[in-house]
Design a protein around this motif. Sequence first.
Motif, short mmCIF file in Angstrom:
data_model
loop_
_atom_site.label_atom_id
_atom_site.label_comp_id
_atom_site.label_asym_id
_atom_site.label_seq_id
_atom_site.Cartn_x
_atom_site.Cartn_y
_atom_site.Cartn_z
N GLU A 67 -19.14 58.93 -1.58
CA GLU A 67 -18.62 58.01 -2.58
C GLU A 67 -19.09 56.60 -2.26
OE1 GLU A 67 -17.15 59.02 -5.18
OE2 GLU A 67 -16.79 61.11 -4.59
N ARG A 68 -18.99 55.72 -3.21
CA ARG A 68 -19.35 54.31 -3.01
C ARG A 68 -18.56 53.73 -1.84
NH1 ARG A 68 -18.64 49.45 -7.50
NH2 ARG A 68 -19.42 47.78 -6.17
N SER B 173 -23.61 53.07 -4.24
CA SER B 173 -23.10 53.81 -5.39
C SER B 173 -22.86 55.24 -4.92
CB SER B 173 -24.12 53.78 -6.54
OG SER B 173 -25.35 54.34 -6.11
N HIS B 174 -22.43 56.10 -5.83
CA HIS B 174 -22.29 57.50 -5.44
C HIS B 174 -23.66 58.01 -5.00
CE1 HIS B 174 -18.31 57.35 -6.91
NE2 HIS B 174 -18.62 57.32 -8.19
N CYS B 175 -23.72 58.61 -3.82
CA CYS B 175 -25.00 59.03 -3.24
C CYS B 175 -24.99 60.51 -2.89
CB CYS B 175 -25.29 58.25 -1.95
SG CYS B 175 -25.67 56.53 -2.18
N GLY C 163 -28.87 57.87 -5.81
CA GLY C 163 -28.03 56.70 -5.58
C GLY C 163 -28.75 55.61 -4.81
#
Length: 231
Positions: A43-44, A105-107, A64
């Motif tokens: 998650e971020r 960011s979401h990765c 991401g």
Amino acid sequence: MTGPDAEKHSCISCVSRSRCVLSVVEPELLDGSASRVQWVRFERGGTIVHEGTPSTGWVVLCHGRARCTVSVGEGKRLLLCFYGPGELLSASLSEPHGFSVTAVSHCTIGFVAREHVLNLGRRYPELLFQVHQRFEETQRHLATRLMDLAYGSTRKRLVRVLLGLGEEHGAPEGGGVRIDIPLSLRDLAEMIGAARPTTSGELQALARRGLIKLAWPTVFLLDPNGLRRFG
């Protein structure tokens, strides 16, 4: 943190494959074994690579954006760079990580364990050459940043960082360049090793001259050539 996106990821269907460090390897081979590449979702704000922990394989950013920072003493951190899809976040197979990487960011990352890296290296010598090239690039980038910190003025450091971000993560827009990653004043201050008020003052000076435009979290380079001369 793992999630459905990580489970569904595939090298065969990857839209960033052409930019990936593993592009020389047949995607069928990478997808052929569940243990060859392990996908993990973050998650971020999640920490992908922890500074000081031992490395046990390669970490590739599949989806991401991520940021790389290093400790510089007295609780301060220097933001070295941002990573995009396809880039190698960790190349060492044994040494402790000298930096940390966190998700912007979401990765989704692909992890290739040490034994698989060695097997792939024997089968694809060009893969090791490509990784070596990227590692040398990173080392040159770090050396330049450290030289700037030691000898460059705050303004010169800021201009160099903005131009670098424009080259690496820029998109043409209206005769200028839009830096296509979300930035904050803190990010830029950490990238040039300066206090936030000092960084803000320098940014405003560049904006008044019509060289940049600030619309947080987006920064526009309105006149890259003028910015280069100004720095």
